[in-house]
Design a protein around this motif. Structure first.
Motif, PDB file in Angstrom:
ATOM      1  N   ARG A 224      -2.048  -2.899   3.279  1.00 46.49           N
ATOM      2  CA  ARG A 224      -2.350  -3.237   4.457  1.00 46.49           C
ATOM      3  C   ARG A 224      -3.701  -3.369   4.640  1.00 46.49           C
ATOM      4  O   ARG A 224      -4.002  -2.818   4.462  1.00 46.49           O
ATOM      5  N   PRO A 225      -4.184  -5.171   4.811  1.00 43.34           N
ATOM      6  CA  PRO A 225      -6.347  -5.218   4.673  1.00 43.34           C
ATOM      7  C   PRO A 225      -6.148  -4.756   6.503  1.00 43.34           C
ATOM      8  O   PRO A 225      -5.624  -4.494   7.393  1.00 43.34           O
ATOM      9  N   VAL A 226      -7.185  -3.927   6.471  1.00 40.82           N
ATOM     10  CA  VAL A 226      -7.347  -3.668   7.932  1.00 40.82           C
ATOM     11  C   VAL A 226      -9.273  -3.603   8.505  1.00 40.82           C
ATOM     12  O   VAL A 226     -10.019  -3.918   6.937  1.00 40.82           O
ATOM     13  N   ASP A 227      -9.546  -3.625   9.349  1.00 41.28           N
ATOM     14  CA  ASP A 227     -11.143  -3.872   9.894  1.00 41.28           C
ATOM     15  C   ASP A 227     -11.276  -2.984  11.065  1.00 41.28           C
ATOM     16  O   ASP A 227     -10.791  -3.243  12.414  1.00 41.28           O
ATOM     17  N   LEU A 228     -11.753  -1.639  10.754  1.00 43.73           N
ATOM     18  CA  LEU A 228     -11.542  -1.171  11.626  1.00 43.73           C
ATOM     19  C   LEU A 228     -13.089  -0.852  12.431  1.00 43.73           C
ATOM     20  O   LEU A 228     -14.154  -0.648  11.587  1.00 43.73           O
TER      21      LEU A 228
ATOM     22  N   LEU B 180     -17.794  11.446  12.392  1.00 45.84           N
ATOM     23  CA  LEU B 180     -18.255  10.078  12.131  1.00 45.84           C
ATOM     24  C   LEU B 180     -17.692  10.049  11.074  1.00 45.84           C
ATOM     25  O   LEU B 180     -18.013   9.764  10.397  1.00 45.84           O
ATOM     26  N   VAL B 181     -16.507   8.615  11.711  1.00 42.95           N
ATOM     27  CA  VAL B 181     -15.940   7.690  11.163  1.00 42.95           C
ATOM     28  C   VAL B 181     -16.733   6.602  10.585  1.00 42.95           C
ATOM     29  O   VAL B 181     -16.051   5.764  12.265  1.00 42.95           O
ATOM     30  N   PRO B 182     -16.776   5.930   9.882  1.00 38.77           N
ATOM     31  CA  PRO B 182     -17.928   4.992  10.004  1.00 38.77           C
ATOM     32  C   PRO B 182     -16.775   3.583  10.540  1.00 38.77           C
ATOM     33  O   PRO B 182     -17.614   2.634  10.629  1.00 38.77           O
ATOM     34  N   GLY B 183     -15.798   3.732  10.096  1.00 36.73           N
ATOM     35  CA  GLY B 183     -14.767   2.814   9.911  1.00 36.73           C
ATOM     36  C   GLY B 183     -15.606   0.891   8.618  1.00 36.73           C
ATOM     37  O   GLY B 183     -16.071   1.844   8.215  1.00 36.73           O
ATOM     38  N   GLY B 184     -15.274   0.076   9.180  1.00 33.82           N
ATOM     39  CA  GLY B 184     -14.643  -0.739   8.494  1.00 33.82           C
ATOM     40  C   GLY B 184     -13.476  -1.866   7.948  1.00 33.82           C
ATOM     41  O   GLY B 184     -12.885  -1.320   7.855  1.00 33.82           O
ATOM     42  N   PRO B 185     -13.917  -2.531   6.758  1.00 33.47           N
ATOM     43  CA  PRO B 185     -13.148  -2.961   5.895  1.00 33.47           C
ATOM     44  C   PRO B 185     -12.242  -2.109   4.915  1.00 33.47           C
ATOM     45  O   PRO B 185     -13.015  -1.336   4.775  1.00 33.47           O
ATOM     46  N   ALA B 186     -11.123  -1.917   4.448  1.00 32.02           N
ATOM     47  CA  ALA B 186     -10.273  -1.273   3.745  1.00 32.02           C
ATOM     48  C   ALA B 186      -8.934  -1.543   3.828  1.00 32.02           C
ATOM     49  O   ALA B 186      -8.322  -2.252   4.607  1.00 32.02           O
ATOM     50  N   THR B 187      -8.384  -1.664   2.168  1.00 34.86           N
ATOM     51  CA  THR B 187      -6.809  -1.322   2.283  1.00 34.86           C
ATOM     52  C   THR B 187      -5.902   0.036   2.179  1.00 34.86           C
ATOM     53  O   THR B 187      -6.086   0.745   1.496  1.00 34.86           O
ATOM     54  N   LEU B 188      -5.511   0.074   3.602  1.00 35.33           N
ATOM     55  CA  LEU B 188      -4.266   1.171   3.575  1.00 35.33           C
ATOM     56  C   LEU B 188      -2.890   1.147   2.883  1.00 35.33           C
ATOM     57  O   LEU B 188      -3.242  -0.496   2.574  1.00 35.33           O
ATOM     58  N   GLY B 189      -1.978   1.754   2.837  1.00 35.69           N
ATOM     59  CA  GLY B 189      -1.031   1.875   1.788  1.00 35.69           C
ATOM     60  C   GLY B 189      -1.500   1.945   0.915  1.00 35.69           C
ATOM     61  O   GLY B 189      -2.701   2.804   0.181  1.00 35.69           O
ATOM     62  N   LEU B 190      -0.241   1.583  -0.552  1.00 33.52           N
ATOM     63  CA  LEU B 190       0.008   1.893  -1.259  1.00 33.52           C
ATOM     64  C   LEU B 190      -0.300  -0.013  -2.544  1.00 33.52           C
ATOM     65  O   LEU B 190       0.559  -0.270  -2.228  1.00 33.52           O
ATOM     66  N   ARG B 191      -0.983   0.188  -3.452  1.00 31.24           N
ATOM     67  CA  ARG B 191      -0.833  -0.701  -4.064  1.00 31.24           C
ATOM     68  C   ARG B 191       0.354  -0.762  -4.755  1.00 31.24           C
ATOM     69  O   ARG B 191       1.658  -0.299  -4.852  1.00 31.24           O
ATOM     70  N   ALA B 192       1.470  -1.730  -5.641  1.00 34.33           N
ATOM     71  CA  ALA B 192       3.000  -1.579  -5.966  1.00 34.33           C
ATOM     72  C   ALA B 192       2.010  -0.653  -7.035  1.00 34.33           C
ATOM     73  O   ALA B 192       3.221  -1.117  -7.436  1.00 34.33           O
ATOM     74  N   GLU B 193       1.376  -0.853  -8.182  1.00 33.60           N
ATOM     75  CA  GLU B 193       1.400  -0.137  -9.099  1.00 33.60           C
ATOM     76  C   GLU B 193       1.821   1.316  -8.777  1.00 33.60           C
ATOM     77  O   GLU B 193       2.368   2.338  -9.312  1.00 33.60           O
ATOM     78  N   ASP B 194       0.529   1.700  -7.362  1.00 30.41           N
ATOM     79  CA  ASP B 194       0.659   2.734  -7.394  1.00 30.41           C
ATOM     80  C   ASP B 194       2.418   3.286  -6.300  1.00 30.41           C
ATOM     81  O   ASP B 194       2.926   4.183  -6.354  1.00 30.41           O
ATOM     82  N   ARG B 195       2.847   1.827  -5.976  1.00 30.79           N
ATOM     83  CA  ARG B 195       4.555   2.188  -5.464  1.00 30.79           C
ATOM     84  C   ARG B 195       4.912   2.763  -6.783  1.00 30.79           C
ATOM     85  O   ARG B 195       6.301   3.342  -5.922  1.00 30.79           O
TER      86      ARG B 195
END
Length: 801
Positions: free
Chosen positions: A604-608, A572-587
Motif C-alpha cells: 500500500r502506498p503512503v505519503d507520511l 525525527l522520522v522524516p516521513g515522505g512517500p513509501a510503499t508499506l506491506g510486502l511485494r507479491a514476491e515477498d508474500r
C-alpha cells in the motif's frame, strides 16, 4: 579383507601382480577366437571389483580385439582401401556377437610405427563408426597403448622373463603400467553400465583448481605459479568440472582458505567453476565439511559423491570416514590430470534430464538467495502429465520414501476416481528464479468406513532439497485429512533398503507417535506449520533471499531531542512517500517459508508527514511518573489493569515493583493512550509505526536483512530487559527495540481489535517481521504489549520539506 585404496592402487601398478588370482566379477570373452588377453582381462576384473556396483551374477562382456582381425594387417602395410576392408570385416564380426547378452567393447587399432600412423587414424575412424552403429562401446586403445602393450597382455610373465634376460627390467615396468592404463580405458568404457556415477563433486581449491596456495602465494599469483604446462593441467580440470556441471553434476568447494579470499580466487580463474556451494575456513575440518555437504545436497549417499584433494593424509581421512565415497589418489602440484581422470567414473552415457540440467542452477540460486521453494498440494490430479510423473516417483526407491508401492499412471487415475481414496501431488514453485515448476512428491490416502484414515503412500523425489519441503508436504497431507473431518491419520513405514534413517524420522519431527506394533505411526492434530513455525533450513534460505534482495537505503542522520513532560528521547522520522506491506514476491516467500499466508500485508502506498517518535519504549519508571500525576482512583485502576506491576504509597506515591523500573511498561491499550495524551503526544498509526521500523527500502526487520537474533533483538524466550538493551537492532531512523521485546500499541484498530505491532520475546521469526498485522486481539493471544509515543513535527523541525 579389502586393502585400503592407496595400497590397492600401488599393488595394481606392480608388475609382479601379473598371474596373481583375481575375483571374477565379469564374464569376459574375446573375439575373434584365439585372441587371448588374460593379462588385460585380470586387470579389468580388479577394476570392476573395486569400482563396480554389486551384481546378482557376473555381467557378460565381449571384447573385440580389432588388431587380431586379419584385415588389420593391411592397415599397417598402408594397403589401398585397407580401412574399408577392415570396417567390413569388423561389421561381420559384430554381427556374430549381436545375439549375445551383455556389453560389447570394440578396441581401436594401436599404433606401431610412424609410417602407418595416418592409416591407423583413418582406420580407427571407420572402426568407431561401425562399432557405434552396432550399439557397441569403443575403447580408444590407440590413445593409451601401442602394439607391444597388447602383445604383453597375451602372456605377460613370458614377456617379462624375456626382457629380464636382456637386463631390461625397467622396460618390464613400463609395459606393465601401459597395460594398466589400457585396463583403465576398458573400465572407463564399462563404468557407465556397471557403476554408479557421482552426482556431487567436492573439490579442494589450492593445488587442484589452481596450482598455488592463496594464503601463501596471494592473488593472483596463486593462480599462475609453476610452469605453463603444469598450469594447463589445472585449467583442463576446471574445464572438466564445468562440463560435468553442464550434465547436471553438482560441484562444491571445500577449502582451508578464508571464505572471502577463496571466493575472490574463484572469481579470478578462467574458465570459471560454477560451484553450487562453498565451505571455506582457515581451520576447516574437511571431514566435517564433507558431512555437511552430503547433508546439504539432498542427504545424498556417499557412493553418489566424489572428493578431490591433493593432500594424501586428507584423502585417507575421508576414505576412513566414508568408505563408499569416491576419493581418487590425486597427485599435485602440478596436477596429474590424466591420472585423475582414469580414477573417476566418466559419467552417465545417457543425455541429462531436465531435472539434471536444473540441479546446479537450483543450488546456485539457493546459495545466492535468489529462490525460495513453495510447496503446493494438488488434490486428485487428472491430467496425464502429472499422473505420469507420479508414476515415475512410484517406480523409484530412495531414502525419502516411507512406503514402497509400485503404481502405474492408470492405477493412480483409478484411485483419483475412487471416493474412498485421495491422491495428492506436490508441486514446487521456485520464487525468485526462472526455474520451472516441478512435481517433487506424492501421497495416497485411503478413508475406510470405520477407523482412522491410512496414509498408504508418501514419497518424494531426490530433488526434494530441504527438510522443510517434506515438512510442508506432511502438513498438507494432514490438512487434507482434517478437511474431510478425519481427526486421526495412521501410516506404516516400510523398509526399502535405503530409507532406514526415516524409520523414526517422522516421530522425531513431532508429527507422530509410534503405533503399538512398532511398525507404523499415528498422526493427529493440526499441521506442523501452525503458528508460523519453520524449519531451520528454510529460515537459512530466507536469510539468503533477504540478503540478496535488500538494497539498503542510505543512512539517515539521526536528529533527536528530549521531551519535557517525561524526559523521553525523541528521534525525527522524516516521513515522505513509501510503499508499506510486502511485494507479491515477498508474500510468496513468506508463504513458502512459514506455511502461512501474510494476511493484511498487501502493498500500500503512503505519503507520511514527519513526526517525532520515542527512541525507546516507555519504561515502567516513566509510567509511574504518569501515575503520580493521576488521582487515587485512576492509580488503583491502573494497578489492577497492569497486573500489580506498580505499588501505590499512602500518599499516592506510585513506583514500579522493585528492580523493574527500566523494563518496558506493559499496559492495556486504553492506558497507553492516556499516557501518550499526558506526555503531549499520541500513539503512532500503523503506517507510522511500520515506516519508522522499515524506512523506504522494503526491509522485513528494522535492522535490515539479518534474521532475528542477539544482539539485534532479544533471544526467543528471554525475560524482559531494560528499554536500552537492544541498541544493535536500530531502525533506519534511529528507533530502537522495534521488534522482539514487547509488542507495541498503535492508535487504530484492525479486525475489531486495537492494533499492535512488533512481536515479543515469545514470537517466532514470522511474527517479528515489521509488516505483520496480528489477526486476533492481544488479550486473546496473551501477548505482552508495550508502547511508545509520537508527536507531529513542526515545519521547522525538518528543513527542506
Amino acid at each position: 579383507m579389502t586393502p585400503g585404496y592407496m595400497r590397492w592402487l600401488a599393488d595394481l601398478e606392480r608388475p609382479d601382480l601379473a598371474g596373481e588370482p583375481e575375483t571374477e566379477v565379469l564374464d569376459i570373452s574375446f573375439v575373434p577366437d584365439g585372441a587371448r588377453l588374460p593379462g588385460l582381462a585380470s586387470l579389468v576384473q580388479r577394476l570392476a571389483a573395486r569400482f563396480g556396483d554389486a551384481q546378482d551374477s557376473p555381467p557378460r562382456v565381449t571384447v573385440v580385439v580389432t588388431v587380431a582381425i586379419d584385415a588389420a594387417s593391411r592397415v599397417y602395410g598402408n594397403a589401398n582401401r585397407a580401412e574399408t576392408a577392415l570396417a567390413a570385416a569388423l561389421h561381420d564380426r559384430l554381427s556374430t556377437v549381436q545375439g549375445r547378452t551383455g556389453l560389447t567393447l570394440v578396441q581401436t587399432l594401436p599404433h606401431v610405427d610412424p609410417m602407418s600412423a595416418h592409416a591407423v587414424e583413418q582406420a580407427n575412424a571407420h572402426v568407431a563408426e561401425v562399432a557405434t552403429a552396432a550399439g557397441a562401446v569403443v575403447v580408444p586403445v590407440h590413445r593409451v597403448a601401442d602394439l607391444d602393450v597388447l602383445t604383453a597382455g597375451e602372456d605377460f610373465p613370458a614377456m617379462a622373463a624375456a626382457l629380464e634376460a636382456l637386463g631390461r627390467r625397467d622396460r618390464v615396468g613400463y609395459l606393465w603400467n601401459r597395460l594398466v592404463d589400457l585396463a583403465w580405458a576398458h573400465w572407463q568404457a564399462l563404468a557407465p553400465h556397471l557403476a554408479t556415477a557421482p552426482k556431487v563433486f567436492l573439490t579442494d581449491l589450492d593445488g587442484v583448481l589452481w596450482p598455488g596456495t592463496v594464503a601463501e602465494d596471494g592473488l593472483p599469483d596463486a593462480l599462475t605459479v609453476g610452469g605453463l604446462v603444469g598450469q594447463l593441467g589445472h585449467r583442463v580440470w576446471r574445464q572438466h568440472l564445468a562440463g560435468r556441471q553442464r550434465r547436471g553434476v553438482l560441484l562444491a568447494g571445500i577449502s582451508k582458505n578464508d571464505p572471502t579470499a577463496a571466493q575472490a580466487a574463484l572469481d579470478g580463474v578462467d574458465p570459471a567453476v560454477p560451484l553450487a556451494e562453498l565451505w571455506a575456513a582457515p581451520d576447516i575440518d574437511k571431514t566435517a565439511a564433507t558431512t555437511s555437504a552430503l547433508g546439504y545436497f539432498d542427504q545424498i549417499a556417499p557412493h553418489h559423491a566424489a572428493f578431490i584433494d591433493d593432500n594424501p593424509g586428507q584423502q585417507e581421512r575421508l576414505r576412513t570416514a566414508y568408505p563408499a565415497l569416491h576419493v581418487p589418489a590425486v597427485a599435485a602440484t602440478p596436477l596429474l590430470v590424466t591420472d585423475l581422470f582414469r580414477q573417476l567414473h566418466p559419467g552417465s552415457d545417457q543425455p541429462p534430464t531436465t531435472s539434471d540440467l536444473q540441479r546446479t542452477r537450483y543450488y546456485q540460486a539457493r546459495r545466492n538467495g535468489e529462490l525460495v521453494p513453495e510447496i503446493v498440494c494438488v488434490e486428485d490430479p487428472t491430467d496425464e502429465e502429472t499422473l505420469r510423473r507420479l508414476a515415475q516417483l512410484h517406480a523409484r526407491t530412495n531414502q525419502f520414501n516411507m512406503t514402497t508401492p509400485r503404481r502405474t499412471a492408470d492405477q493412480l487415475a483409478a484411485l483419483v476416481a475412487d471416493p474412498a481414496w485421495c491422491v495428492l501431488a506436490f508441486r514446487v514453485t521456485y520464487h525468485g528464479s526462472d526455474l520451472t515448476d516441478e512435481i517433487i512428491g506424492c501421497a495416497e490416502i485411503t478413508y475406510p468406513p470405520d477407523g482412522p484414515a491410512l496414509l498408504d503412500s508418501f514419497l518424494a523425489s531426490c530433488r526434494l532439497l530441504w527438510a522443510g519441503a517434506q515438512r510442508r508436504m506432511f502438513g498438507q497431507v494432514q490438512a487434507v485429512a482434517l478437511n474431510r473431518g478425519v481427526k486421526e491419520l495412521t501410516a506404516r513405514w516400510q523398509p526399502n533398503g535405503r530409507n532406514e534413517t526415516y524409520a523414526q524420522w517422522y516421530a522425531h519431527q513431532q508429527w507422530a507417535e509410534p503405533v503399538p506394533d512398532g511398525a507404523g505411526f499415528s498422526f493427529t492434530g493440526t499441521t506442523v506449520t501452525r503458528d508460523g513455525e519453520s524449519p531451520d533450513d528454510l529460515l537459512t534460505v530466507m536469510a539468503r533471499y533477504l540478503d540478496a534482495t535488500l538494497q539498503p537505503a542510505p543512512e539517515t542522520p539521526t536528529q533527536s531531542r528530549v521531551r519535557d513532560s517525561d524526559g523521553a528521547t525523541e528521534v525525527l522520522v522524516p516521513g515522505g512517500p513509501a510503499t508499506l506491506g510486502l511485494r507479491a514476491e515477498d508474500r510468496a516467500v513468506v508463504r513458502s517459508v512459514f506455511g502461512l499466508d501474510p494476511i493484511g500485508e498487501d502493498p500500500r502506498p503512503v505519503d507520511l508527514a514527519p513526526f517525532w517518535m520515542d527512541q525507546h519504549l516507555v519504561s515502567r519508571d516513566m509510567f509511574a511518573a504518569f501515575l503520580r500525576a493521576a488521582d487515587r482512583a485512576e492509580q488503583a485502576a491502573a494497578v489492577e489493569a497492569t497486573g500489580e506491576q506498580y505499588v501505590i504509597g499512602p500518599v499516592g506515591d506510585a513506583r514500579p515493583a522493585f528492580g523493574t523500573g527500566q523494563l518496558p511498561a506493559v499496559v492495556p491499550w486504553i492506558w497507553a493512550q492516556r499516557y501518550a495524551l499526558w506526555a503531549g503526544g499520541r500513539l503512532p498509526t500503523e503506517d507510522e509505526w511500520e515506516f519508522a521500523a522499515r524506512g523506504t527500502d522494503g526491509r522485513w526487520f528494522p535492522w535490515g536483512a539479518a534474521m532475528p537474533a542477539p544482539p539485534r533483538c532479544l533471544a526467543r524466550g528471554s525475560a524482559l530487559h531494560t528499554i536500552t538493551a537492544n541498541r544493535w537492532g536500530t531502525s533506519p531512523f534511529g528507533v530502537q527495540d522495534m521488534t522482539g521485546h514487547v509488542w507495541q500499541w498503535c492508535s487504530g484498530s484492525y479486525r475489531d481489535h486495537p492494533q499492535y505491532r512488533g512481536g515479543d520475546t515469545r514470537a517466532n521469526a514470522y511474527f517479528l517481521r515489521a509488516t505483520v498485522r496480528p489477526l486476533e486481539s492481544a488479550e486473546h493471544c496473551g501477548h505482552l504489549v508495550g508502547f511508545r509515543v509520537v508527536r507531529d513535527a513542526a515545519p521547522e523541525d525538518q528543513p527542506g520539506r
